[in-house]
Design an enzyme around this catalytic site. Sequence first.
Site, short mmCIF file in Angstrom:
data_model
loop_
_atom_site.label_atom_id
_atom_site.label_comp_id
_atom_site.label_asym_id
_atom_site.label_seq_id
_atom_site.Cartn_x
_atom_site.Cartn_y
_atom_site.Cartn_z
CG ASP A 177 -12.72 -4.97 -3.23
OD1 ASP A 177 -11.73 -5.66 -3.53
OD2 ASP A 177 -12.65 -3.74 -3.00
CG ASP A 208 -2.03 -0.97 1.15
OD1 ASP A 208 -2.13 -1.64 0.10
OD2 ASP A 208 -2.81 -1.09 2.11
#
Lengths: 256, 213
Positions: free
Chosen positions: A130, A11
């Site tokens: 997702d 990230d």
Amino acid sequence: MLAKRIIPCLDVDNGRVVKGVQFVEIRDAGDPVEVARRYDKEGADEITFLDITASSDNRDTIVHVVEQVASEVFIPLTVGGGIREVDDVRRMLNAGADKVAINTAAVFNPEFVREASERFGSQCIVVAIDAKQVSAEGEPLRWEIFTHGGRKPTGMDAIEWAQKMADYGAGEILLTSMDRDGTKIGFDNALTHAIAAAVSIPVIASGGVGNLDHLVEGVTKGGADAVLAASIFHFAEYSIQEAKQHMAEAGIEVRL
Amino acid sequence: MAQSIVVIDYGMGNLRSVAKAIEHVAAAADEVLVTDDAERIAAADRVVFPGQGAARDCMAAIGEHHLNQAIRQAVASKPFLGICMGLQVLLQRSEENEGTDLLGLFAGQVVRFPHEHRAEDGLPLKVPHMGWNQVRQHEHALWSGIAQDSRFYFVHSYHVVPQDTSLISGETDYGHRFVSAMARDNLFAVQFHPEKSAANGLQLLTNFLHWKP
């Protein structure tokens, strides 16, 4: 034989690695270039950067990160986060990314996936999905697509969505179980298997890895073509070499 | 001795990665140039011909950049490395895009991987063929220092079927065995991406820069 891939995910916020990376040998654990170099040395099969920069003013920082990494790390690089239009895709590919991951933008505008894959080729278009289980206990398993980090339901069936994205030209699916993300109890292998059986493009399993057996199960039970993990590698709980060794001992073909 | 290496730029794919990898292994004095200029290509000591994307688009781009002749001349005259689509377009015809005529420098076709199910797990054979797969090498200077059956990074949905099997310089198993490298005289062309294949890929690029066919 084609090897199953292990993909560490970083990230990146404003050009810095967040969620902590703990390697003794690394001087600056927040420097994506240094972390990427380390993963490459350990034998990562690819590296994925997820840009979580909130402000659009700072979007260019990820471009510089990719440029730097691409000039010294010679394995495939994927960039996700904030890929909303064809120009975003072009910018990342020109910077040296091999693939871009499209998530929310695909949900709101599926034609974008078609357009991007026609323009740049399916090989560089990853659709990130997702998914969350929506079936109640005792019912046949069913998952739906969620956006905004799993908070917003869309009402769309995950399997149908994956098939649609493959038809629209996605070259790969990055499948994250929002039920498992961050839990460290393992992938949702039923979800992975349902998607892997429904599409003929590669599927990357993501969300929930807490130990090396989970990586193995992602392949043996989930049927994944690749497994993605973040925290178990960042906190140096396991090296990528250890992960590959463990998978090889379980009879999985890996690049050692 | 310093040399000039041209990476042919016709707007198809990740040329930056190819150029970066070559710069990484080239001598300091070597010049690495990314260009579509026919004169520069003609003047180069070595030529790298990469490419990604659909066959029809690649052929159209070669036409728009007026590179047909320059590519033929380079293949006929100097060390030439084709990568991915830079291998496929050397053949006659591809199944892609309802059939696409290619450069036709070598007899043979480019065909798609079959729609079938893998024996091991019963799941569909995933296309594109994406990831690290082994190459069974046939004796060639460009494999020097790379262990037999080493892995390289692939990403493609179509593969070459050359008519003349003496062209085959590497083979890979995916669903069935396919040709993953071809060589003839001063030409070497690979289906995988050496620029994305870590140490093995960099070794192959190094070998190319030192190759005296």
